[in-house]
Design an enzyme around this catalytic site. Structure first.
Site, PDB file in Angstrom:
ATOM      1  N   HIS A 186      38.715  47.293  39.626  1.00 24.33           N
ATOM      2  CA  HIS A 186      37.667  46.838  38.721  1.00 24.33           C
ATOM      3  C   HIS A 186      36.861  48.027  38.268  1.00 24.33           C
ATOM      4  O   HIS A 186      36.350  48.784  39.091  1.00 24.33           O
ATOM      5  CB  HIS A 186      36.768  45.834  39.426  1.00 24.33           C
ATOM      6  CG  HIS A 186      37.459  44.548  39.739  1.00 24.33           C
ATOM      7  ND1 HIS A 186      37.753  43.616  38.773  1.00 24.33           N
ATOM      8  CD2 HIS A 186      37.946  44.055  40.907  1.00 24.33           C
ATOM      9  CE1 HIS A 186      38.382  42.588  39.339  1.00 24.33           C
ATOM     10  NE2 HIS A 186      38.515  42.836  40.634  1.00 24.33           N
ATOM     11  N   CYS A 233      39.382  47.460  33.448  1.00 29.10           N
ATOM     12  CA  CYS A 233      38.542  47.204  32.281  1.00 29.10           C
ATOM     13  C   CYS A 233      37.961  48.540  31.803  1.00 29.10           C
ATOM     14  O   CYS A 233      37.615  49.392  32.622  1.00 29.10           O
ATOM     15  CB  CYS A 233      37.413  46.260  32.641  1.00 29.10           C
ATOM     16  SG  CYS A 233      38.000  44.650  33.169  1.00 29.10           S
TER      17      CYS A 233
END
Lengths: 412, 568
Positions: A177, A219
């Site tokens: 992440h 991301c």
């Protein structure tokens, strides 16, 4: 009146605070951008002194930075890469695998001992033979940076070290992440793109690589390579600034998403690649269009200095060893020596095998050259005064105290 | 009130701020970075080459055919210096050779006198034995001076014996550190003898390319080098770095179906080690390598050979050989040490795929059925048949030839410039390398170690500039000092021509410099970005500063009220 004064004072305080942080932020930004420029110049200068063609060995550093069952897909991502580089010839001894490794034997896994990257469950990416070098809570920012920079305490075993040299091509794959210029490590800390850039620079300074390919699936992944400044690095990421890197699909039996889009398509492509394939990096990059990822795939080859249409995928994902056939002259040379060798062998065979003959066969050379080291005692690590948790506690206490002091003094 | 305020400010500014500053500053002991990062022009490494010339009338005995030419030492010196100049110009590394020539004419030294006597006798004995040229074999047996003398010859020096004999070649390079220069002019001679001697001496003594070094060189030299002299680039690519010691792993890989009992008849790792030990001991100098061996059964290379009707054999092309080694399944590369591993692999194909031949680029069977993988090791394919077993001596000699290349040595034959005039004798010792080669190896490694040490320290200093959060402890500072001192010692030992001492010192220097660069404590503050710093310090300073602000505001208000009161 009293309330108005308090409000006014608070506004003043807030303004001062805002001013202070604005000045701080401005100065910080200025410093980082100016140093970046000089790095770019230096990198450009370095590009000219390209090392003599070719690498002789391949390494891979594969990192999944998250843990827990709901992050199943990150483990699957990394294992998919692990499977591919192993299949294409990089031996386990040259792969540093950093993985929480809490999926295969998770109590919530209905298929124990396996990790699949799609619902059809065709390929068990956990495989029959896996060597995890950094497991569970060992997957930390510090360990990752130590792997890259080679700054290990002496007792760290060979399997945990990246023993690359100036002829090594290194594949660095990360997933987890992330956000704008950072990647979280197991919900407890984060690494910034700057840290990785600095680590690569340290590797370059010591000539610990020939070329690096940096692949990141997270991301806002493309922000992670924006600060790189060392030469011969090819970087690519799965999502642009502000974009999410999506998962591909979920498995209803497992109850979680099993793979991310980027890695799913990467693996699909890599499965068709054989060790002697002539597929190029450019072919590989074509896989990642918007329709496949729903995010903007990005890459950066300005530091790399070679045309990615000319670079074979196996230069990073495989282990194609350059070879040299022996020249006839070497043969003459060895033939001339054969007589001498024959004499030694005859002498050896006529001798009775003794115990003393056996002993020096394996001679331990680890005790050598440490004499100078005995002069230096190991330095205990410097206290981590910049520890965030420490300072946030101090800060909170200070804020509370200050508020009380202000209230007290205003009451009087 | 103002007093309380002042006291508060004094405590914050006088105690709080300094304490904060002291505890959060990144500690950096001062390093002599200016000295380390300084431009490298001045620090070109000086390599002395001590050369003795033996000019004794006893050796010039071919009286009736006595050559008119004389051996001129000053010509030799001039030729040597021009060679040194040439090297400095073409060689990529910053090396300056300094030839020092001394002449031995009188029999001052008993050992030298004895050798001269011996050699004169050998020449005499041969001059009686008919005409015609002497074979290399005969020269090696009769003229090459006795070993006891050579063993005592100073390492790092070279001795030129000037003789005159019609049946000797112009130059004979002896197995120990000597060279026989024949004054007798041959018909093909176009150059003066001194020039040839100088060139051969440089080839033998100043071959310093045996390093894996690819840095610490001016810009794009390597690229140029690769174009001009692909041999040197290839050599640098395959040579193992010697900054650390290395390990040797002998592997016998048996294809499926090769019976182990038949194989064990020729595979004897102890015998192989016995044959290679002198060489390994010589190239590792004072740091014996760890040696181990293994047998892999059911070994399957990653490529499948094709059948060639013309050769009546199974063949593998060079591009297939790139995928030959199955490191994944063969369990290679697992070692307990952090040193590089030199793999020497012998592959016996399964019976149904024999004979298995490796082809070269032209499609012919490759010499010795083996190949090298740079910085990895060597591979040899053997095809034992029912009636023809594999000779271990053949295996050993190929492995030795491969090891020589992997250690950065050249093949002796390739250095023989003029086959007719220059004869190079193979070493009599079983080490597999001549004394000249050994000296050259020490010299090139000395260069490599010092260059690597200098590079490590320099890069470390550059990193300190680039990454401001790196800590430099006092220990590290001390290590840098030790490294610099060792570097100076290594240099002065080399100037004294104490090769072995210079080599060990240079190795030590490289080790310490490496330890400086890879200091594990330098990492402790690396990951602390600026924005975090502000996020942490603002909550610290704001509460400390706020009471001061409030108090100042209050004090001002009181002061204004006090000022306003009298006028009212």
């Amino acid at each position: 009146m009293q309330i108005a004064t308090v409000v006014r004072q608070q506004i003043v305080a807030l303004l001062l605070l805002a001013l202070f942080s604005a000045v701080a932020a401005a100065s910080m930004h200025e410093s980082s951008s100016s140093s970046l420029d000089s790095h770019h110049d230096r990198a450009a200068a370095f590009l000219n002194e390209r090392a003599a063609a070719g690498h002789t060995n391949n390494w891979a550093v594969l990192v999944a930075t998250s843990k827990y069952w709901f992050n199943y897909r990150h483990t699957a991502n990394t294992l998919a890469m692990y499977r591919s580089v192993k299949r294409l010839g990089i031996p386990d001894s040259n792969i540093i695998l950093m993985l929480a490794d809490d999926m295969a034997c998770n109590t919530r896994n209905p298929f124990p001992g396996t990790v699949f990257h799609n619902t059809k469950r065709e390929i068990n990416v956990y495989g029959e033979n896996i060597e995890v070098d950094y497991r569970g809570s060992e997957v930390t920012v510090e360990n990752f940076l130590r792997v890259l920079t080679g700054r290990f305490p002496e007792h760290v075993p060979r399997s945990k070290r990246l023993l690359s040299d100036d002829r090594s091509n290194i594949l660095v794959y990360m997933t987890g992440h992330g956000g704008d210029e950072f990647l979280k490590f197991q919900d407890s800390e984060e690494i910034s793109s700057r840290d990785i850039a600095d680590a690569f620079e340290q590797m370059w300074q010591k000539r610990r690589y020939n070329e690096i390919m940096f692949v990141i699936d997270t991301c806002q992944a493309n922000t992670m390579y924006s600060t790189f400044y060392s030469p011969h690095i090819l970087a690519c990421g799965s999502a642009a600034l502000g974009e999410t890197s999506y998962s591909h699909h979920a498995d209803p039996v497992l109850g979680v998403a099993v793979v991310d889009r980027f890695t799913y398509h990467a693996l699909e492509f890599l499965e068709s690649v054989r060790p002697d394939s002539s597929a190029t990096i450019a072919d590989f990059f074509k896989v990642f269009d918007w329709s496949a990822l729903s995010s903007t795939f990005g890459y950066r080859d300005d530091l790399f200095g070679r045309d990615i249409k000319q670079v074979r995928l196996t230069e990073f994902f495989g282990n194609v060893q350059p070879i040299e056939l022996l020249e006839p002259r070497v043969v003459e040379d060895s033939e001339a020596r054969a007589q001498l060798v024959q004499r030694v062998l005859n002498a050896y065979r006529t001798e009775e095998p003794e115990v003393s003959k056996v002993a020096p066969l394996v001679s331990d050379s680890s005790t050598d050259s440490s004499s100078w080291q005995s002069k230096f005692t190991l330095i205990p690590p410097t206290p981590f005064v910049h520890n965030k948790a420490y300072w946030s506690v101090i800060g909170t206490i200070a804020v509370l105290t200050a508020t009380l002091v202000v209230l007290e003094s205003l009451k009087r | 009130m103002p007093w309380a305020l002042c006291l508060y400010i004094v405590v914050i500014a006088g105690v709080g701020l300094p304490v904060w500053w002291r505890t959060t500053t990144i500690y950096r002991a001062s390093l002599p970075c200016e000295l380390l990062v300084a431009p490298t022009g001045s620090e070109s490494d000086q390599l002395p080459l001590a050369i003795q010339v033996v000019l004794d009338p006893a050796l010039l005995l071919d009286a009736q055919k006595r050559p008119s030419a004389e051996f001129s030492v000053s010509d030799l010196e001039r030729a040597l210096h021009s060679q040194a100049h040439e090297h400095a110009r073409t060689l990529s590394s910053k090396v300056a050779f300094r030839p020092v020539v001394s002449v031995i004419t009188t029999q001052t030294n008993e050992r030298i006198a004895h050798t001269i006597e011996e050699m004169a006798r050998a020449l005499n004995a041969n001059s009686n034995a008919g005409d015609g040229h002497l074979s290399t074999q005969k020269i090696a047996e009769q003229i090459d001076p006795p070993y006891f003398f050579a063993a005592n010859m100073t390492p790092g020096s070279g001795t030129v014996f000037v003789v005159a004999d019609a049946r000797l070649p112009r130059i004979v390079v002896g197995s120990s550190r000597l060279l026989i220069a024949n004054l007798f002019p041959s018909a093909a001679a176009t150059e003066p003898i001194e020039t040839i001697v100088a060139r051969v001496l440089f080839e033998q003594m100043a071959d310093v390319g045996a390093t894996s070094l690819s840095y610490d060189q001016p810009d794009d030299t390597l690229a140029k080098q690769a174009e001009q002299n692909s041999g040197d680039a290839l050599r640098a690519r395959r040579t193992f770095s010697t900054a650390s010691s290395f390990e040797v792993l002998f592997t016998l890989a048996l294809g499926a179906g090769s019976s182990s009992s038949a194989s064990s008849s020729y595979w004897d790792p102890r015998a192989i080690y016995a044959a290679l030990r002198p060489f390994l001991a010589a190239v590792s100098v004072d740091d014996a390598p760890t040696v181990s061996s293994q047998i892999i059964y059911e070994a399957q290379p990653l490529v499948t050979p094709t059948f060639d009707k013309k050769l009546n054999a199974f063949v593998l092309r060079p591009d297939q050989l790139q995928h030959f080694v199955n490191s994944q399944d063969w369990g290679l590369g697992f070692s307990t040490h952090n040193n590089p591993v030199v793999n020497l692999l012998v592959f016996e194909p399964p019976p149904e795929l024999r004979p298995l031949l490796l082809l070269d680029a032209t499609g012919h069977p490759a010499a010795q059925n083996g190949f090298l993988i740079p910085r990895w090791g060597g591979v040899l394919v053997v095809n034992p048949t029912a009636d023809q077993a594999v000779e271990l001596s053949e295996i050993c000699s190929v492995l030795l030839a491969q090891l020589r290349l992997l250690m950065g040595l050249r093949t002796q034959r390739s250095r023989m410039t003029e086959l007719d005039t220059v004869h190079v004798l193979l070493p009599r010792q079983l080490a597999g390398l001549t004394d000249f080669e050994h000296d050259s190896l020490l010299r090139s490694r000395w260069l490599e170690h010092l260059a690597s040490a200098r590079h490590s320290l320099k890069s470390f200093c550059q990193l300190l500039d680039t990454i401001p959060n790196m800590v430099v402890s006092d220990e590290l500072q001390r290590k840098v000092d030790v490294a610099r001192a060792a570097m100076g010692q290594a240099n002065s030992a080399m100037q004294r021509n104490a090769l072995h001492e210079a080599y060990s010192l240079s190795k030590r220097t490289a080790h310490i410099a490496e330890a400086v660069f890879f200091d594990s404590n330098a990492l402790s503050l690396l990951y602390f970005p600026e924005d975090n710093k502000y996020a942490i310090y603002v909550p610290l300073f704001a509460p400390a500063g706020l009471p001061i602000l409030v108090a100042v505001v209050k004090a001002l208000r009181q002061w204004r009220a006090a000022a306003a009161a009298p006028s009212a």
